[in-house]
Enzyme design. Structure first.
Site, PDB file in Angstrom:
ATOM      1  N   HIS A 179       0.992  -1.067  -0.026  1.00 39.93           N
ATOM      2  CA  HIS A 179       0.090   0.003   0.118  1.00 39.93           C
ATOM      3  C   HIS A 179       1.010   1.206  -0.029  1.00 39.93           C
ATOM      4  CE1 HIS A 179      -3.179   2.573   0.736  1.00 39.93           C
ATOM      5  NE2 HIS A 179      -3.032   3.023   2.068  1.00 39.93           N
ATOM      6  N   GLU A 210     -32.660  -8.059   7.164  1.00 39.45           N
ATOM      7  CA  GLU A 210     -33.049  -7.247   6.069  1.00 39.45           C
ATOM      8  C   GLU A 210     -31.896  -6.535   5.415  1.00 39.45           C
ATOM      9  OE1 GLU A 210     -35.132  -7.150   3.913  1.00 39.45           O
ATOM     10  OE2 GLU A 210     -36.511  -9.041   4.747  1.00 39.45           O
TER      11      GLU A 210
HETATM   12  P1  NAD Z   1      -1.612  -7.229   9.435  1.00 41.09           P
HETATM   13  O1  NAD Z   1      -2.326  -6.264  10.814  1.00 41.09           O
HETATM   14  O2  NAD Z   1      -2.541  -8.397   9.133  1.00 41.09           O
HETATM   15  O3  NAD Z   1      -0.104  -7.815  10.049  1.00 41.09           O
HETATM   16  C1  NAD Z   1       0.718  -7.135  10.783  1.00 41.09           C
HETATM   17  C2  NAD Z   1       1.924  -8.236  10.921  1.00 41.09           C
HETATM   18  O4  NAD Z   1       3.043  -7.188  11.251  1.00 41.09           O
HETATM   19  C3  NAD Z   1       1.786  -9.307  11.937  1.00 41.09           C
HETATM   20  O5  NAD Z   1       2.791 -10.096  11.786  1.00 41.09           O
HETATM   21  C4  NAD Z   1       2.473  -8.343  13.281  1.00 41.09           C
HETATM   22  O6  NAD Z   1       3.215  -9.187  14.063  1.00 41.09           O
HETATM   23  C5  NAD Z   1       3.615  -7.536  12.600  1.00 41.09           C
HETATM   24  N1  NAD Z   1       3.770  -6.312  13.309  1.00 41.09           N
HETATM   25  C6  NAD Z   1       2.884  -5.520  13.915  1.00 41.09           C
HETATM   26  N2  NAD Z   1       3.526  -4.258  14.467  1.00 41.09           N
HETATM   27  C7  NAD Z   1       4.979  -4.550  13.859  1.00 41.09           C
HETATM   28  C8  NAD Z   1       6.031  -3.696  14.508  1.00 41.09           C
HETATM   29  N3  NAD Z   1       6.026  -2.749  15.297  1.00 41.09           N
HETATM   30  N4  NAD Z   1       7.190  -4.428  13.925  1.00 41.09           N
HETATM   31  C9  NAD Z   1       7.220  -5.401  13.448  1.00 41.09           C
HETATM   32  N5  NAD Z   1       6.117  -6.189  13.003  1.00 41.09           N
HETATM   33  C10 NAD Z   1       4.823  -5.888  13.283  1.00 41.09           C
HETATM   34  O7  NAD Z   1      -1.409  -6.388   8.193  1.00 41.09           O
HETATM   35  P2  NAD Z   1      -1.889  -6.421   6.904  1.00 41.09           P
HETATM   36  O8  NAD Z   1      -3.325  -6.442   6.747  1.00 41.09           O
HETATM   37  O9  NAD Z   1      -1.432  -7.724   6.032  1.00 41.09           O
HETATM   38  O10 NAD Z   1      -1.321  -5.165   6.250  1.00 41.09           O
HETATM   39  C11 NAD Z   1       0.149  -5.310   5.631  1.00 41.09           C
HETATM   40  C12 NAD Z   1       0.138  -4.513   4.524  1.00 41.09           C
HETATM   41  O11 NAD Z   1      -0.436  -4.712   3.330  1.00 41.09           O
HETATM   42  C13 NAD Z   1      -0.066  -2.653   4.845  1.00 41.09           C
HETATM   43  O12 NAD Z   1       0.685  -1.855   4.266  1.00 41.09           O
HETATM   44  C14 NAD Z   1      -1.703  -2.845   4.428  1.00 41.09           C
HETATM   45  O13 NAD Z   1      -2.141  -1.471   4.043  1.00 41.09           O
HETATM   46  C15 NAD Z   1      -1.297  -3.731   3.028  1.00 41.09           C
HETATM   47  N6  NAD Z   1      -2.544  -4.292   2.536  1.00 41.09           N
HETATM   48  C16 NAD Z   1      -3.433  -4.989   3.081  1.00 41.09           C
HETATM   49  C17 NAD Z   1      -4.410  -5.765   2.633  1.00 41.09           C
HETATM   50  C18 NAD Z   1      -5.430  -6.843   3.400  1.00 41.09           C
HETATM   51  O14 NAD Z   1      -6.128  -7.288   3.029  1.00 41.09           O
HETATM   52  N7  NAD Z   1      -5.234  -6.683   4.861  1.00 41.09           N
HETATM   53  C19 NAD Z   1      -4.664  -5.625   1.478  1.00 41.09           C
HETATM   54  C20 NAD Z   1      -3.811  -4.724   0.529  1.00 41.09           C
HETATM   55  C21 NAD Z   1      -2.672  -4.233   1.197  1.00 41.09           C
END
Ligand code: NAD
Ligand code: MG
Length: 339
Positions: A105, A224
């Site tokens: 992102h 609904e």
């Molecule tokens: P998530 O919240 O599911 O995963 C978080 C991960 O990061 C976990 O492994 C957690 O332990 C780790 N983490 C959290 N804080 C941390 C820190 N301070 N240091 C190191 N590790 C840490 O995240 P996500 O939803 O997979 O999002 C990740 C990226 O992907 C973001 O940039 C998001 O915008 C992007 N994104 C997400 C989706 C989605 O479907 N969730 C879709 C497209 C893009």
């Protein structure tokens, strides 16, 4: 639309990929890249909630800084608001010259809350689906479409690296659409704010309140305006408005054509435009970054209000009785009429 389905994994052959974060996207990317033959190391804080899972999945897990050292590509897949600190501590001082930093992102790059070193490639590969689907589709030999973009091309091969990464997670089996960080960031934020999360939840909530305040049973209001939404969204997903209109009655169609535009009208669209303006001029990003830095006081309060809404209470009781949502259902007590 620029698409490229001929991506090859060559640009990342024999290269090490560090995946930082093992949540929704991180797990799917790491496993798919490994199964595509790449050398993957997962970077996680020791004792963090997902490091046990990554190890159980058979992946090499290191501290973020250790994973970044020696990596040719660093995929930053932790929550967006954690990324600036992670970048300052474990990427900027450690990444090897000429490596690529990849995001799913564009938020932090586009709003400049992360400014990577000039010698690094800065690229984006954003699957248009949640991580679980990215993994599931890959396992059955297909893929989820991805957006890809290049912000900084220090090596002269940044685009090839983005395409190779997209191929490695399975996206090239479906469709790759070229974009830039601005377009990906602004459209992604607008979609989740105006339509997907913000818009649709407010529509459901107001529909539920309108019915229950008029004296109808909350269980019926729930079915609904919340439960049946899935049927409609599935039809949108499979065949757009055309399929939805084919499957609903003529009466429902006439109500749609004549009443829908009274509920969501030109004034709603003007307010959508205002939401987009705040995304484009950086006001939303500044507000959200400050909120996160302040310890999320408003976020926590607003989230609690959503969780405390009556639709959540009635919804939980009704969903407990939907056998198909629970693989091994316990015998549920007979439902009493409420209100
Ligand atoms: P998530 O919240 O599911 O995963 C978080 C991960 O990061 C976990 O492994 C957690 O332990 C780790 N983490 C959290 N804080 C941390 C820190 N301070 N240091 C190191 N590790 C840490 O995240 P996500 O939803 O997979 O999002 C990740 C990226 O992907 C973001 O940039 C998001 O915008 C992007 N994104 C997400 C989706 C989605 O479907 N969730 C879709 C497209 C893009
Ligand atoms: Mg809401």
């Amino acid at each position: 639309m620029k698409t490229d389905a001929n991506a090859s994994t060559k640009a990342l052959e024999h290269k090490r990929i560090a995946v930082l974060g093992y949540g929704s996207q991180g797990r799917a990317h790491a496993l798919n890249l490994r199964d595509s033959g790449h050398d993957v190391v997962v970077g996680l804080r020791r004792g963090g909630p997902t490091s046990v899972q990554a190890q159980a999945d058979g992946l090499r897990v290191r501290e973020p800084a250790e994973a970044v050292a020696g990596a040719d590509l660093i995929a930053v897949l932790t929550p967006d608001m954690t990324q600036p600190k992670l970048h300052a501590e474990a990427i900027a001082p450690i990444a090897k010259p000429g490596a690529a930093v990849l995001f799913a992102h564009g938020f932090n790059i586009y709003y400049k809350t992360i400014v990577p070193r000039a010698d690094l490639d800065v690229i984006l590969v954003a699957p248009k689906g949640p991580g679980a689907l990215v993994r599931k589709e890959y396992e059955i030999g297909r893929g989820v479409p991805c957006l890809y973009a290049v912000q900084q091309d220090a090596s002269g091969h940044a685009r090839d690296k983005a395409l190779a990464y997209a191929a490695g997670i399975g996206g090239a089996r479906a469709m790759l659409i070229e974009t830039d960080f601005k377009e990906e960031t602004e459209t992604d934020l607008f979609g989740e704010q105006a339509v997907l999360c913000g818009g649709v939840s407010e529509l459901v909530r107001h529909g539920f309140e309108t019915l229950t305040e008029a004296g109808y049973q909350p269980e019926i209001a729930y079915y609904e305006v919340m439960h049946e939404l899935k049927l409609i969204v599935d039809l949108f997903y499979e065949g757009g408005l055309t399929k939805m209109l084919t499957f609903v009655s003529e009466t429902a169609q006439y109500g749609d054509y004549t009443r829908g535009p009274r509920v969501v009208d030109a004034a709603t669209k003007q307010r959508m435009r205002a939401v987009l303006d705040e995304i484009q001029d950086g006001r939303f990003a500044r507000e959200w970054t400050a909120e996160y830095a302040a310890g999320l006081p408003n976020y926590k309060r607003l989230k609690q209000a959503d969780l405390d809404h009556p639709i959540e209470k009635v919804g939980a009781a009704l969903r407990a009785r939907m056998a198909w949502l629970h693989p091994a259902p316990a015998a549920a007590p007979a439902l009493k009429k409420v209100g």
